[in-house]
Design a protein around this motif. Sequence first.
Motif, mmCIF file in Angstrom:
data_model
loop_
_atom_site.group_PDB
_atom_site.id
_atom_site.type_symbol
_atom_site.label_atom_id
_atom_site.label_comp_id
_atom_site.label_asym_id
_atom_site.label_seq_id
_atom_site.Cartn_x
_atom_site.Cartn_y
_atom_site.Cartn_z
ATOM 1 N N ARG A 29 14.564 -10.550 2.673
ATOM 2 C CA ARG A 29 14.740 -9.897 1.273
ATOM 3 C C ARG A 29 13.161 -9.543 0.785
ATOM 4 N NH1 ARG A 29 19.007 -8.938 -3.279
ATOM 5 N NH2 ARG A 29 17.400 -9.195 -5.194
ATOM 6 N N VAL A 30 13.041 -8.569 0.723
ATOM 7 C CA VAL A 30 11.511 -8.267 -0.186
ATOM 8 C C VAL A 30 11.834 -8.321 -2.032
ATOM 9 C CG1 VAL A 30 9.389 -6.848 -0.853
ATOM 10 C CG2 VAL A 30 10.418 -6.680 1.672
ATOM 11 N N GLU A 31 11.262 -9.216 -2.416
ATOM 12 C CA GLU A 31 11.255 -9.302 -4.290
ATOM 13 C C GLU A 31 10.415 -8.346 -4.830
ATOM 14 O OE1 GLU A 31 13.918 -10.999 -5.708
ATOM 15 O OE2 GLU A 31 15.119 -11.350 -3.742
ATOM 16 N N GLY A 32 10.380 -8.433 -6.225
ATOM 17 C CA GLY A 32 9.411 -8.002 -7.122
ATOM 18 C C GLY A 32 8.672 -6.148 -6.223
ATOM 19 N N ILE A 33 7.849 -5.927 -6.873
ATOM 20 C CA ILE A 33 6.789 -4.235 -7.350
ATOM 21 C C ILE A 33 5.560 -4.937 -6.063
ATOM 22 C CG2 ILE A 33 8.390 -3.360 -8.628
ATOM 23 C CD1 ILE A 33 5.506 -3.939 -10.235
ATOM 24 N N SER A 34 5.313 -6.196 -5.880
ATOM 25 C CA SER A 34 3.709 -5.609 -5.852
ATOM 26 C C SER A 34 3.277 -4.761 -4.334
ATOM 27 C CB SER A 34 3.221 -7.443 -5.046
ATOM 28 O OG SER A 34 3.893 -7.598 -3.903
ATOM 29 N N MET A 35 4.381 -3.822 -3.162
ATOM 30 C CA MET A 35 4.448 -3.696 -1.985
ATOM 31 C C MET A 35 4.366 -2.323 -2.653
ATOM 32 S SD MET A 35 2.013 -4.954 -0.052
ATOM 33 C CE MET A 35 3.088 -4.218 1.409
ATOM 34 N N GLN A 36 4.959 -1.675 -3.602
ATOM 35 C CA GLN A 36 5.565 -0.083 -4.211
ATOM 36 C C GLN A 36 3.985 0.473 -3.707
ATOM 37 O OE1 GLN A 36 6.990 -0.357 -8.349
ATOM 38 N NE2 GLN A 36 9.464 -0.473 -7.009
ATOM 39 N N PRO A 37 4.102 2.211 -3.002
ATOM 40 C CA PRO A 37 5.108 2.376 -2.854
ATOM 41 C C PRO A 37 5.825 2.134 -1.543
ATOM 42 C CG PRO A 37 3.688 3.763 -2.751
ATOM 43 C CD PRO A 37 2.928 2.814 -2.765
ATOM 44 N N ALA A 38 5.192 1.453 -0.582
ATOM 45 C CA ALA A 38 5.748 1.211 0.808
ATOM 46 C C ALA A 38 7.176 0.109 1.039
ATOM 47 C CB ALA A 38 4.250 -0.051 1.475
ATOM 48 N N LEU A 39 7.486 -0.858 0.587
ATOM 49 C CA LEU A 39 8.589 -1.611 0.272
ATOM 50 C C LEU A 39 8.553 -1.841 -1.309
ATOM 51 C CD1 LEU A 39 7.506 -4.526 2.001
ATOM 52 C CD2 LEU A 39 8.257 -2.807 2.940
ATOM 53 N N VAL A 110 -5.730 -10.053 1.603
ATOM 54 C CA VAL A 110 -4.496 -9.629 1.476
ATOM 55 C C VAL A 110 -4.565 -9.655 0.135
ATOM 56 C CG1 VAL A 110 -3.441 -10.689 3.636
ATOM 57 C CG2 VAL A 110 -3.319 -11.491 1.062
ATOM 58 N N GLU A 111 -3.476 -8.178 -0.123
ATOM 59 C CA GLU A 111 -3.273 -7.486 -1.420
ATOM 60 C C GLU A 111 -2.210 -6.933 -1.367
ATOM 61 O OE1 GLU A 111 -6.645 -4.355 -2.064
ATOM 62 O OE2 GLU A 111 -7.960 -5.765 -1.940
ATOM 63 N N GLY A 112 -1.513 -6.482 -2.268
ATOM 64 C CA GLY A 112 -0.397 -5.845 -2.685
ATOM 65 C C GLY A 112 -1.218 -4.116 -2.524
ATOM 66 N N ASP A 113 0.492 -3.990 -2.661
ATOM 67 C CA ASP A 113 0.209 -1.927 -2.303
ATOM 68 C C ASP A 113 0.062 -1.587 -3.811
ATOM 69 O OD1 ASP A 113 -0.015 -1.849 0.222
ATOM 70 O OD2 ASP A 113 1.695 -0.924 0.373
ATOM 71 N N HIS A 114 0.732 -2.153 -5.124
ATOM 72 C CA HIS A 114 0.585 -2.270 -6.279
ATOM 73 C C HIS A 114 -0.640 -2.757 -6.461
ATOM 74 C CE1 HIS A 114 3.195 -0.221 -9.188
ATOM 75 N NE2 HIS A 114 2.578 -0.404 -9.342
ATOM 76 N N THR A 115 -1.559 -1.717 -6.775
ATOM 77 C CA THR A 115 -2.648 -2.236 -6.990
ATOM 78 C C THR A 115 -2.882 -3.183 -8.495
ATOM 79 O OG1 THR A 115 -4.586 -1.009 -5.771
ATOM 80 C CG2 THR A 115 -5.767 -2.401 -7.333
ATOM 81 N N GLY A 116 -3.253 -4.141 -9.294
ATOM 82 C CA GLY A 116 -2.579 -4.678 -10.914
ATOM 83 C C GLY A 116 -1.200 -5.486 -10.945
#
Length: 168
Positions: A29-39, A110-116
């Motif tokens: 399960r992917v938790e949180g918003i850090s990889m939005q919009p991809a996940l 590595v970085e999340g897609d949802h910068t910041g």
Amino acid sequence: MGLPPFLRNVLIGIPIGITYLDTVGYVARVEGISMQPALNPNLEEVDYVYLNRWAIRGYKIERGDIISFSSPKFPKQKLIKRIVGVPGDIVNTIGYKTEFVQVPEGHCWVEGDHTGHSMDSNTFGPISLGLVTAKATCIVWPPSRWQVLNPMIREHRIPLNILRSSVA
């Protein structure tokens, strides 16, 4: 007198199942918003991804892959982020202690897609490839989101050495 068939199947099945999960892969399960919009593009539905352990044998990872790894700050915590830089790449950081970082051998950025909105290399620096546990290869749930996760990097996050070589 042999074991009952059910018990024999359980005694054989459990080690095979554990070996599969440890070697081949599993669903997470992917938790949180850090990889939005991809996940997790919306908060009403949570994505489940297939984490392929087999795909990272020999640390065969590339820019744009989404990987799972153990957090360098909290080792029991698993994170899912996108690889922005591989060894030798020069990355323009976002709020890290230096403006540019050259990714050292045996590490990746590595970085999340949802910068910041992400705890990533901009927080803890390059991560050791030894912390990488799997590569996210597809979204398996919900059915409306079934898709293969192809490597990609947003244009403004491409490492500087790659940008320079494509312009030249």
